[in-house]
Design a protein around this motif. Structure first.
Motif, mmCIF file in Angstrom:
data_model
loop_
_atom_site.group_PDB
_atom_site.id
_atom_site.type_symbol
_atom_site.label_atom_id
_atom_site.label_comp_id
_atom_site.label_asym_id
_atom_site.label_seq_id
_atom_site.Cartn_x
_atom_site.Cartn_y
_atom_site.Cartn_z
ATOM 1 N N GLY A 108 0.823 -1.207 0.000
ATOM 2 C CA GLY A 108 0.000 0.000 0.000
ATOM 3 C C GLY A 108 0.854 1.254 0.000
ATOM 4 O O GLY A 108 0.554 2.236 -0.697
ATOM 5 N N ASP A 109 1.947 1.230 0.748
ATOM 6 C CA ASP A 109 2.871 2.361 0.792
ATOM 7 C C ASP A 109 3.468 2.604 -0.597
ATOM 8 O O ASP A 109 3.597 3.745 -1.047
ATOM 9 C CB ASP A 109 3.971 2.076 1.811
ATOM 10 N N TRP A 110 3.840 1.508 -1.266
ATOM 11 C CA TRP A 110 4.369 1.613 -2.632
ATOM 12 C C TRP A 110 3.321 2.163 -3.577
ATOM 13 O O TRP A 110 3.598 3.041 -4.400
ATOM 14 C CB TRP A 110 4.839 0.233 -3.101
ATOM 15 N N TRP A 111 2.097 1.667 -3.472
ATOM 16 C CA TRP A 111 1.022 2.078 -4.380
ATOM 17 C C TRP A 111 0.712 3.559 -4.258
ATOM 18 O O TRP A 111 0.378 4.216 -5.260
ATOM 19 C CB TRP A 111 -0.217 1.238 -4.103
ATOM 20 N N LEU A 112 0.834 4.117 -3.063
ATOM 21 C CA LEU A 112 0.575 5.549 -2.886
ATOM 22 C C LEU A 112 1.523 6.401 -3.718
ATOM 23 O O LEU A 112 1.199 7.549 -4.054
ATOM 24 C CB LEU A 112 0.691 5.932 -1.409
ATOM 25 N N GLU A 113 2.684 5.849 -4.040
ATOM 26 C CA GLU A 113 3.650 6.566 -4.880
ATOM 27 C C GLU A 113 3.485 6.211 -6.358
ATOM 28 O O GLU A 113 4.188 6.765 -7.209
ATOM 29 C CB GLU A 113 5.082 6.215 -4.435
ATOM 30 N N HIS A 114 2.580 5.284 -6.675
ATOM 31 C CA HIS A 114 2.385 4.832 -8.056
ATOM 32 C C HIS A 114 0.895 4.763 -8.366
ATOM 33 O O HIS A 114 0.354 3.693 -8.653
ATOM 34 C CB HIS A 114 3.052 3.464 -8.286
ATOM 35 N N HIS A 115 0.242 5.897 -8.320
ATOM 36 C CA HIS A 115 -1.207 5.916 -8.537
ATOM 37 C C HIS A 115 -1.597 5.651 -9.979
ATOM 38 O O HIS A 115 -2.784 5.555 -10.292
ATOM 39 C CB HIS A 115 -1.802 7.245 -8.048
ATOM 40 N N GLU A 116 -0.577 5.547 -10.865
ATOM 41 C CA GLU A 116 -0.889 5.129 -12.226
ATOM 42 C C GLU A 116 -1.293 3.655 -12.258
ATOM 43 O O GLU A 116 -1.886 3.182 -13.232
ATOM 44 C CB GLU A 116 0.317 5.367 -13.154
ATOM 45 N N VAL A 117 -0.980 2.941 -11.190
ATOM 46 C CA VAL A 117 -1.368 1.528 -11.083
ATOM 47 C C VAL A 117 -2.798 1.464 -10.546
ATOM 48 O O VAL A 117 -3.111 2.048 -9.498
ATOM 49 C CB VAL A 117 -0.418 0.762 -10.139
ATOM 50 N N ASP A 118 -3.654 0.789 -11.267
ATOM 51 C CA ASP A 118 -5.051 0.678 -10.862
ATOM 52 C C ASP A 118 -5.170 -0.049 -9.522
ATOM 53 O O ASP A 118 -4.517 -1.080 -9.318
ATOM 54 C CB ASP A 118 -5.832 -0.084 -11.935
ATOM 55 N N ARG A 119 -5.986 0.484 -8.659
ATOM 56 C CA ARG A 119 -6.138 -0.114 -7.325
ATOM 57 C C ARG A 119 -6.622 -1.556 -7.407
ATOM 58 O O ARG A 119 -6.195 -2.417 -6.632
ATOM 59 C CB ARG A 119 -7.108 0.721 -6.480
ATOM 60 N N ARG A 120 -7.480 -1.836 -8.360
ATOM 61 C CA ARG A 120 -8.010 -3.187 -8.491
ATOM 62 C C ARG A 120 -6.889 -4.178 -8.789
ATOM 63 O O ARG A 120 -6.906 -5.310 -8.301
ATOM 64 C CB ARG A 120 -9.054 -3.224 -9.619
ATOM 65 N N GLN A 121 -5.919 -3.746 -9.574
ATOM 66 C CA GLN A 121 -4.786 -4.611 -9.892
ATOM 67 C C GLN A 121 -3.987 -4.939 -8.636
ATOM 68 O O GLN A 121 -3.529 -6.076 -8.453
ATOM 69 C CB GLN A 121 -3.883 -3.913 -10.922
ATOM 70 N N VAL A 122 -3.823 -3.963 -7.764
ATOM 71 C CA VAL A 122 -3.099 -4.184 -6.511
ATOM 72 C C VAL A 122 -3.885 -5.138 -5.618
ATOM 73 O O VAL A 122 -3.320 -6.079 -5.041
ATOM 74 C CB VAL A 122 -2.857 -2.843 -5.776
ATOM 75 N N VAL A 123 -5.186 -4.906 -5.515
ATOM 76 C CA VAL A 123 -6.040 -5.767 -4.686
ATOM 77 C C VAL A 123 -5.962 -7.207 -5.167
ATOM 78 O O VAL A 123 -5.768 -8.143 -4.368
ATOM 79 C CB VAL A 123 -7.500 -5.269 -4.716
ATOM 80 N N GLU A 124 -6.091 -7.412 -6.473
ATOM 81 C CA GLU A 124 -6.084 -8.773 -7.004
ATOM 82 C C GLU A 124 -4.724 -9.440 -6.836
ATOM 83 O O GLU A 124 -4.644 -10.636 -6.515
ATOM 84 C CB GLU A 124 -6.476 -8.742 -8.491
ATOM 85 N N GLY A 125 -3.656 -8.677 -7.025
ATOM 86 C CA GLY A 125 -2.323 -9.255 -6.862
ATOM 87 C C GLY A 125 -2.057 -9.702 -5.442
ATOM 88 O O GLY A 125 -1.519 -10.799 -5.208
ATOM 89 N N LEU A 126 -2.440 -8.882 -4.485
ATOM 90 C CA LEU A 126 -2.245 -9.245 -3.081
ATOM 91 C C LEU A 126 -3.142 -10.420 -2.694
ATOM 92 O O LEU A 126 -2.717 -11.322 -1.962
ATOM 93 C CB LEU A 126 -2.535 -8.038 -2.185
ATOM 94 N N ALA A 127 -4.369 -10.397 -3.177
ATOM 95 C CA ALA A 127 -5.287 -11.507 -2.876
ATOM 96 C C ALA A 127 -4.753 -12.809 -3.453
ATOM 97 O O ALA A 127 -4.886 -13.881 -2.831
ATOM 98 C CB ALA A 127 -6.677 -11.208 -3.416
ATOM 99 N N ASP A 128 -4.133 -12.753 -4.635
ATOM 100 C CA ASP A 128 -3.535 -13.955 -5.232
ATOM 101 C C ASP A 128 -2.515 -14.583 -4.282
ATOM 102 O O ASP A 128 -2.488 -15.815 -4.106
ATOM 103 C CB ASP A 128 -2.827 -13.601 -6.545
ATOM 104 N N VAL A 129 -1.667 -13.739 -3.695
ATOM 105 C CA VAL A 129 -0.621 -14.240 -2.794
ATOM 106 C C VAL A 129 -1.244 -14.873 -1.553
ATOM 107 O O VAL A 129 -0.830 -15.957 -1.113
ATOM 108 C CB VAL A 129 0.337 -13.105 -2.392
#
Length: 203
Positions: A168-189
């Protein structure tokens, strides 16, 4: 949780008003908000502001308690939904977390970047709150029945909390990355880790 220094005998309404003033300044000015600005917003001097919380560290810890506990209150119902499947619970919890930190960006950065780095007592205090969330999630995982070993459940609980916080800390610096993509990637792990644990138990 230990009581923040300087709480004893203080008017809770006045204390709440001072924290509200601090919130307004931090939201407006960002993580570099000064104690002088916070005091001015509250209509008092900096020494009087500190007096209400014991010292600057006490103010930082009071803000951490207010906002991190509010965050945890929002997250708890999501990962505790025993009737939902694991992936849905993981995605709902992660999505709620990312939504809250992005909606309160200046407060998040003030607490986790400035206050935590500037004051060791505040860093320890915040770490203890986050650790308690890992312990709680570990207990939920153990009760879920997928992980039979309570120690392993705790390891996974802390690993998941740390992973989501850091990402989440990384994503705050990369808002070009869609939040849904982050959610799905973390959920995959998370789903993969839990599935691996379940397979190991059957083996």
């Amino acid at each position: 949780m230990a009581t923040v220094a300087g709480n004893a005998g203080r008017d809770p309404d006045r204390r709440r008003a001072l924290l509200d003033a601090a919130d307004r300044v931090i939201r407006r000015e960002g993580p570099q908000a000064s104690m002088v600005s916070i005091a001015a917003e509250a209509g008092i001097t900096k020494p009087i502001l500190y007096r209400h919380f014991g010292d600057k560290s006490g103010l930082y810890q009071a803000l951490a308690d207010r906002h991190i506990r509010r965050l945890i209150k929002q997250l708890r119902p999501e990962f505790a939904k025993s009737r939902s499947d694991l992936r849905s619970r993981a995605e709902a919890t992660i999505g709620t977390y990312l939504e809250m930190i992005s909606a309160n960006l200046n407060l998040y950065r003030f607490l986790f970047h400035r206050a935590g780095a500037e004051d060791s007592r505040t860093h320890s205090h915040m770490a203890a709150i986050v650790r308690s969330l890992g312990e709680e999630l570990g207990a939920v995982i153990a009760m879920d029945g997928t992980v039979g070993d309570p120690v392993r459940a705790q390891i996974l609980g802390h690993a998941f909390v740390g992973m989501v916080q850091t990402t989440g800390d990384w994503w705050l610096e990369h808002h070009e990355v869609d939040r849904r993509q982050v959610v799905e990637g973390l959920a995959d792990v998370i789903v993969a880790a839990m599935a691996g644990t379940s397979a190991a138990r059957r083996g």
